[in-house]
Design an enzyme around this catalytic site. Structure first.
Site, PDB file in Angstrom:
ATOM      1  N   CYS A 106      -8.858  -4.609  -0.429  1.00  0.00           N
ATOM      2  CA  CYS A 106      -8.580  -4.600   1.004  1.00  0.00           C
ATOM      3  C   CYS A 106      -9.090  -5.865   1.678  1.00  0.00           C
ATOM      4  O   CYS A 106      -8.990  -5.998   2.890  1.00  0.00           O
ATOM      5  CB  CYS A 106      -9.214  -3.381   1.672  1.00  0.00           C
ATOM      6  SG  CYS A 106     -11.029  -3.394   1.621  1.00  0.00           S
ATOM      7  N   CYS A 107      -9.639  -6.765   0.911  1.00  0.00           N
ATOM      8  CA  CYS A 107     -10.064  -8.085   1.370  1.00  0.00           C
ATOM      9  C   CYS A 107     -11.283  -8.031   2.292  1.00  0.00           C
ATOM     10  O   CYS A 107     -11.637  -9.011   2.927  1.00  0.00           O
ATOM     11  CB  CYS A 107      -8.922  -8.826   2.089  1.00  0.00           C
ATOM     12  SG  CYS A 107      -7.394  -8.853   1.142  1.00  0.00           S
TER      13      CYS A 107
END
Length: 261
Positions: A106-107
């Protein structure tokens, strides 16, 4: 052997007042740890497909390599989740000091190093490519038609690179950055110049995605979703055309509209 991007999970579905036993397609989440010149470099949580492309694209976007020739060897052990990369030079001499990092799908962890090397690796677009409204709709339709894994799972990001007409390559991943890195890695492997290409993306154009697009070198990014305010400011500064909300024969141009004709 490459792992599957999805797997079958027994579930109980509630529908219209009833519980139903059935099987659902679930997106596979796979941690891949990179060792560069025998030093642990990063762990990427990704979809287990096109992993060499992912590694090349990630290292290039981080400024570790610039071309395929910078890599002496890549040994991928996807059964254990390791990739050993040997460069033709010492990473410390050319890029400074690295520490171990976890880069989530999800960074969310990317912000810890997000501003460290962006100034060195981001590119101001010099593209002269122009595309029409019809080409925008056609490319977004093609991306959606290629996104079969997303339709099965609802848990993947999709991206593609096109010249607006003929060239088209599509990649999927649970991580939006990863999908772009796979495209970047493919172009590095195939020695495809990227400056005149168009990036088509399924998700929101965040500042991180805009920076990633600039590192790849594209001058136009198309999305069916919205941009953020920082992404628009970055697009303006980096001479990138950002187009969003491509749907129902309509779209919004947020920066450098001169490339849309």
């Amino acid at each position: 052997m490459q792992k599957d991007i999805t797997y079958h999970q027994p579930i109980i579905k509630y529908h219209d007042g009833h519980f139903i036993e059935q099987t659902d397609n679930i997106a596979t989440e796979f941690p891949l740890t990179l060792y560069v010149n025998q030093q642990e470099f990063a762990t990427i949580v990704c979809s287990p497909t096109h992993l060499k492309e992912l590694v090349l694209g990630f290292l290039a976007s981080e400024g570790v390599i610039f071309r395929q020739a910078d890599v002496k060897d890549i040994h991928l052990d996807d059964s254990k989740g390791f990739c050993h990369i040997t460069l033709n030079r010492d990473i410390e001499q050319h890029y400074g000091h690295y520490t171990k990092r976890m880069i989530s799908s999800c960074c969310g962890k990317s912000r810890q190093f997000y501003f460290v090397n962006d100034a060195a690796t981001s590119k101001v677009s010099m593209t002269t490519t122009k595309i029409t409204a019809d080409e925008i709709f056609r490319m977004m339709k093609a991306l959606q038609e290629e996104s079969t894994d997303f339709k099965q799972t609802g848990g993947l990001h999709n991206a593609a690179i096109s010249d607006g007409k003929d060239f088209y390559i599509h990649r999927s991943d649970i991580g939006r950055h990863n999908a772009l890195d796979k495209l970047f890695g493919y172009c590095i492997q195939q020695r495809i110049p990227i400056r005149d290409k168009v990036l088509i993306f399924s998700g929101r154009i965040s500042s991180e995605i805009l920076i990633k697009a600039s590192k790849i070198g594209v001058g136009i990014i198309l999305s069916k979703s919205a941009p953020t305010d920082l992404a628009i400011r970055l697009a303006d500064d980096l001479n990138i055309t950002a187009v969003g909300f491509i749907r129902n024969q309509s779209f919004n141009i947020y920066s450098h509209s001169e490339r849309i004709i």
